[in-house]
Design a protein around this motif. Sequence first.
Motif, PDB file in Angstrom:
ATOM      1  N   ALA A 144       0.830  -1.206   0.000  1.00  0.00           N
ATOM      2  CA  ALA A 144       0.000   0.000   0.000  1.00  0.00           C
ATOM      3  C   ALA A 144       0.859   1.249   0.000  1.00  0.00           C
ATOM      4  CB  ALA A 144      -0.934  -0.011   1.214  1.00  0.00           C
ATOM      5  N   GLY A 145       2.086   1.142   0.511  1.00  0.00           N
ATOM      6  CA  GLY A 145       2.983   2.286   0.504  1.00  0.00           C
ATOM      7  C   GLY A 145       3.529   2.629  -0.865  1.00  0.00           C
ATOM      8  N   ASP A 146       3.309   1.756  -1.845  1.00  0.00           N
ATOM      9  CA  ASP A 146       3.760   2.012  -3.223  1.00  0.00           C
ATOM     10  C   ASP A 146       2.633   2.493  -4.120  1.00  0.00           C
ATOM     11  OD1 ASP A 146       6.320   1.180  -2.583  1.00  0.00           O
ATOM     12  OD2 ASP A 146       5.981  -0.892  -3.237  1.00  0.00           O
ATOM     13  N   LEU A 147       1.398   2.448  -3.626  1.00  0.00           N
ATOM     14  CA  LEU A 147       0.236   2.675  -4.489  1.00  0.00           C
ATOM     15  C   LEU A 147      -0.424   4.019  -4.202  1.00  0.00           C
ATOM     16  CD1 LEU A 147      -2.428   0.066  -5.469  1.00  0.00           C
ATOM     17  CD2 LEU A 147      -3.170   2.291  -4.645  1.00  0.00           C
ATOM     18  N   ALA A 148      -0.615   4.798  -5.259  1.00  0.00           N
ATOM     19  CA  ALA A 148      -1.386   6.041  -5.209  1.00  0.00           C
ATOM     20  C   ALA A 148      -2.584   5.897  -6.135  1.00  0.00           C
ATOM     21  CB  ALA A 148      -0.527   7.233  -5.630  1.00  0.00           C
ATOM     22  N   LEU A 149      -3.574   6.757  -5.955  1.00  0.00           N
ATOM     23  CA  LEU A 149      -4.777   6.717  -6.780  1.00  0.00           C
ATOM     24  C   LEU A 149      -4.811   7.904  -7.728  1.00  0.00           C
ATOM     25  CD1 LEU A 149      -7.297   5.637  -4.023  1.00  0.00           C
ATOM     26  CD2 LEU A 149      -6.507   4.258  -5.940  1.00  0.00           C
ATOM     27  N   VAL A 150      -5.110   7.632  -8.987  1.00  0.00           N
ATOM     28  CA  VAL A 150      -5.189   8.647 -10.034  1.00  0.00           C
ATOM     29  C   VAL A 150      -6.459   8.382 -10.851  1.00  0.00           C
ATOM     30  CG1 VAL A 150      -2.714   9.114 -10.192  1.00  0.00           C
ATOM     31  CG2 VAL A 150      -3.706   7.222 -11.509  1.00  0.00           C
ATOM     32  N   PRO A 151      -6.919   9.361 -11.649  1.00  0.00           N
ATOM     33  CA  PRO A 151      -8.183   9.164 -12.378  1.00  0.00           C
ATOM     34  C   PRO A 151      -8.138   8.086 -13.450  1.00  0.00           C
ATOM     35  CG  PRO A 151      -7.684  11.503 -12.150  1.00  0.00           C
ATOM     36  CD  PRO A 151      -6.466  10.760 -11.716  1.00  0.00           C
ATOM     37  N   ASN A 152      -7.011   7.908 -14.121  1.00  0.00           N
ATOM     38  CA  ASN A 152      -6.895   6.895 -15.170  1.00  0.00           C
ATOM     39  C   ASN A 152      -5.426   6.670 -15.489  1.00  0.00           C
ATOM     40  OD1 ASN A 152      -6.202   9.044 -17.079  1.00  0.00           O
ATOM     41  ND2 ASN A 152      -8.383   9.494 -17.088  1.00  0.00           N
ATOM     42  N   ALA A 153      -5.147   5.678 -16.323  1.00  0.00           N
ATOM     43  CA  ALA A 153      -3.759   5.347 -16.643  1.00  0.00           C
ATOM     44  C   ALA A 153      -3.059   6.489 -17.364  1.00  0.00           C
ATOM     45  CB  ALA A 153      -3.713   4.068 -17.485  1.00  0.00           C
ATOM     46  N   SER A 154      -3.784   7.211 -18.201  1.00  0.00           N
ATOM     47  CA  SER A 154      -3.175   8.354 -18.889  1.00  0.00           C
ATOM     48  C   SER A 154      -2.740   9.420 -17.889  1.00  0.00           C
ATOM     49  CB  SER A 154      -4.159   8.944 -19.904  1.00  0.00           C
ATOM     50  OG  SER A 154      -4.497   7.992 -20.887  1.00  0.00           O
ATOM     51  N   ALA A 155      -3.565   9.647 -16.851  1.00  0.00           N
ATOM     52  CA  ALA A 155      -3.178  10.593 -15.809  1.00  0.00           C
ATOM     53  C   ALA A 155      -1.942  10.097 -15.074  1.00  0.00           C
ATOM     54  CB  ALA A 155      -4.334  10.804 -14.835  1.00  0.00           C
ATOM     55  N   GLY A 156      -1.853   8.786 -14.855  1.00  0.00           N
ATOM     56  CA  GLY A 156      -0.660   8.229 -14.231  1.00  0.00           C
ATOM     57  C   GLY A 156       0.584   8.495 -15.064  1.00  0.00           C
ATOM     58  N   TRP A 285     -11.868  -3.944 -16.399  1.00  0.00           N
ATOM     59  CA  TRP A 285     -12.315  -5.266 -15.945  1.00  0.00           C
ATOM     60  C   TRP A 285     -12.602  -5.291 -14.457  1.00  0.00           C
ATOM     61  CZ3 TRP A 285     -10.284  -4.800 -20.626  1.00  0.00           C
ATOM     62  CH2 TRP A 285     -10.759  -5.648 -21.630  1.00  0.00           C
ATOM     63  N   GLY A 286     -12.059  -4.344 -13.711  1.00  0.00           N
ATOM     64  CA  GLY A 286     -12.352  -4.268 -12.288  1.00  0.00           C
ATOM     65  C   GLY A 286     -13.737  -3.739 -11.978  1.00  0.00           C
ATOM     66  N   CYS A 287     -14.397  -3.107 -12.957  1.00  0.00           N
ATOM     67  CA  CYS A 287     -15.771  -2.611 -12.823  1.00  0.00           C
ATOM     68  C   CYS A 287     -15.927  -1.525 -11.764  1.00  0.00           C
ATOM     69  CB  CYS A 287     -16.746  -3.751 -12.534  1.00  0.00           C
ATOM     70  SG  CYS A 287     -16.928  -4.906 -13.913  1.00  0.00           S
ATOM     71  N   ALA A 288     -14.851  -0.858 -11.371  1.00  0.00           N
ATOM     72  CA  ALA A 288     -14.971   0.281 -10.473  1.00  0.00           C
ATOM     73  C   ALA A 288     -15.614   1.434 -11.232  1.00  0.00           C
ATOM     74  CB  ALA A 288     -13.601   0.692  -9.953  1.00  0.00           C
ATOM     75  N   PRO A 289     -16.133   2.440 -10.518  1.00  0.00           N
ATOM     76  CA  PRO A 289     -16.683   3.604 -11.221  1.00  0.00           C
ATOM     77  C   PRO A 289     -15.633   4.238 -12.128  1.00  0.00           C
ATOM     78  CG  PRO A 289     -17.314   3.652  -8.923  1.00  0.00           C
ATOM     79  CD  PRO A 289     -16.321   2.541  -9.057  1.00  0.00           C
ATOM     80  N   ARG A 290     -16.122   4.802 -13.220  1.00  0.00           N
ATOM     81  CA  ARG A 290     -15.214   5.411 -14.191  1.00  0.00           C
ATOM     82  C   ARG A 290     -14.385   6.505 -13.531  1.00  0.00           C
ATOM     83  NH1 ARG A 290     -17.107   7.880 -20.053  1.00  0.00           N
ATOM     84  NH2 ARG A 290     -15.034   8.191 -20.916  1.00  0.00           N
ATOM     85  N   GLY A 291     -13.090   6.499 -13.815  1.00  0.00           N
ATOM     86  CA  GLY A 291     -12.196   7.479 -13.235  1.00  0.00           C
ATOM     87  C   GLY A 291     -11.455   6.948 -12.026  1.00  0.00           C
ATOM     88  N   THR A 292     -11.044   5.659 -12.081  1.00  0.00           N
ATOM     89  CA  THR A 292     -10.332   5.038 -10.970  1.00  0.00           C
ATOM     90  C   THR A 292      -9.135   4.255 -11.511  1.00  0.00           C
ATOM     91  OG1 THR A 292     -12.490   4.672  -9.952  1.00  0.00           O
ATOM     92  CG2 THR A 292     -10.601   3.662  -8.883  1.00  0.00           C
ATOM     93  N   ALA A 293      -7.948   4.621 -11.082  1.00  0.00           N
ATOM     94  CA  ALA A 293      -6.753   3.919 -11.530  1.00  0.00           C
ATOM     95  C   ALA A 293      -5.717   3.903 -10.411  1.00  0.00           C
ATOM     96  CB  ALA A 293      -6.169   4.569 -12.781  1.00  0.00           C
ATOM     97  N   ALA A 294      -4.819   2.928 -10.498  1.00  0.00           N
ATOM     98  CA  ALA A 294      -3.735   2.796  -9.527  1.00  0.00           C
ATOM     99  C   ALA A 294      -2.426   3.220 -10.161  1.00  0.00           C
ATOM    100  CB  ALA A 294      -3.642   1.358  -9.029  1.00  0.00           C
ATOM    101  N   LEU A 295      -1.600   3.874  -9.373  1.00  0.00           N
ATOM    102  CA  LEU A 295      -0.243   4.250  -9.770  1.00  0.00           C
ATOM    103  C   LEU A 295       0.695   3.607  -8.757  1.00  0.00           C
ATOM    104  CD1 LEU A 295       1.533   6.161 -11.620  1.00  0.00           C
ATOM    105  CD2 LEU A 295       1.364   7.816  -9.752  1.00  0.00           C
TER     106      LEU A 295
END
Length: 463
Positions: A144-156, A285-295
């Motif tokens: 969890a210390g390596d993961l941040a949340l961003v709106p999408n992969a392009s934003a990452g 494929w994770g089916c989360a609401p649109r605008g959810t990505a991991a960095l």
Amino acid sequence: MVRTLKGHERHGGHRAAEAGRASEAGPDEQVERRAPESPTDLPKRSWGAVLKGTLQEFKKDELTDRAAALTYYGILALFPALLALISLLGVIGESATQRVLDNIQKLAPGAARDGRSPVVWFPALPQRLAAARVELADFLRVSAGDLALVPNASAGASVVYAALTLRPGGEIVVTDHGYGAVTMGAERLARRWGGRVRTARVPLNADEDAAYDAVVAELGDATELVVVDQITSATARRLPVERIGAEARRRGIPVLVDGAHAPGLLDAPLADATYDVWTGNLHKWGCAPRGTAALVARGPLRERLHPLIDSWAAADPYPDRFDQQGTIDATSYLAAPTSLGFIERTWGWPAARRYMDDLADYGASVIGSTVSGLTGADSSVDVGMPVPGMRLVRLPDGLAADRIEADALRDRVALELGVEAAFTSFDGIGYMRLSAHVYNTAADYEYFAEECVPALGKWARGN
């Protein structure tokens, strides 16, 4: 004043008698006895006339306009009435006032009902996001210390581009399978510091060795960053990010892995990867609401990563500073663990992935054979390193020769055929990109083959 009716002079007696009878209001007794006492007493042949007359009277009385006016003025009067009520609360006594406030509070959202407000909610939001990150990191099998949340992969990818300090003449290596927005970001970055983008040409059917060789051949002393897709969007194939990342690490070159399609589709997508930064969408494929990505960031580059919006947490360490970004809507981030958990509880991710892959195989077979029967050419596609749940079918010649045409075809199919489908282009050839999920069934692909493929054939011929 009495007016004489025309013709009354010639038939005075007769008209006078009629006038006398007309002066007696209402029907006579005989008519009243025959009249029905309720609508159910009407003969069947009379109902047409009744309905017709009712409709005529409805229009004549302009009831639709009167109803609209009543609604309009009723709504306008609602707010002044509420203001008047509130003004009177202080006059009628504390007991009545408290009763009204208690009733209103029962209808209020949770935060207001519990005595909390946005002023209380938002300062606690970073802690809620940190808790969500723990669950998402567990799903991706990373810290969890390596993961941040961003709106999408392009934003990452944009976060990474903003963090780089590159020398003039430096180069960024991408592939010709890269996602357009991410590649355009690399090109913009290269222009900003007088560098260039080198594109590795990877044949569509390249196996792991050929794809690796094509990318590594573009690496050199001027290479400052490698951007490579784990699963390509346009061509539905994998690239050997593990081997490419290891070679880049050996040369001291940072690696950005675009894993937009990986979460959920691949089991533990980061397990064997060598990378500096990986970013992937949870709303596919994770089916989360649109605008959810991991960095996910490891190594020296991570401490230079900052959110695209500077806020009060800017001085906090990575990834905590990503948990507070002003007024950004964090709803999708908070809901993502629930979405992933729903699929796990309902089907189990391993079973879901097997279903998706089997269904994608079937879809490619039924649609591909229909296209082949139409064109007389083989529509199956060898992508070298296939992925579960995604397939390509070659379209008839003349369709989707480039990205603009592919997008136009997608829109036309949606508008004219009522089907949501993805079309892509690679090396001047158009493809249909099939995807499958647990909400799809074989009937979806059978319908497309039967109803939509013939239309595609007509459009390809210019009809």
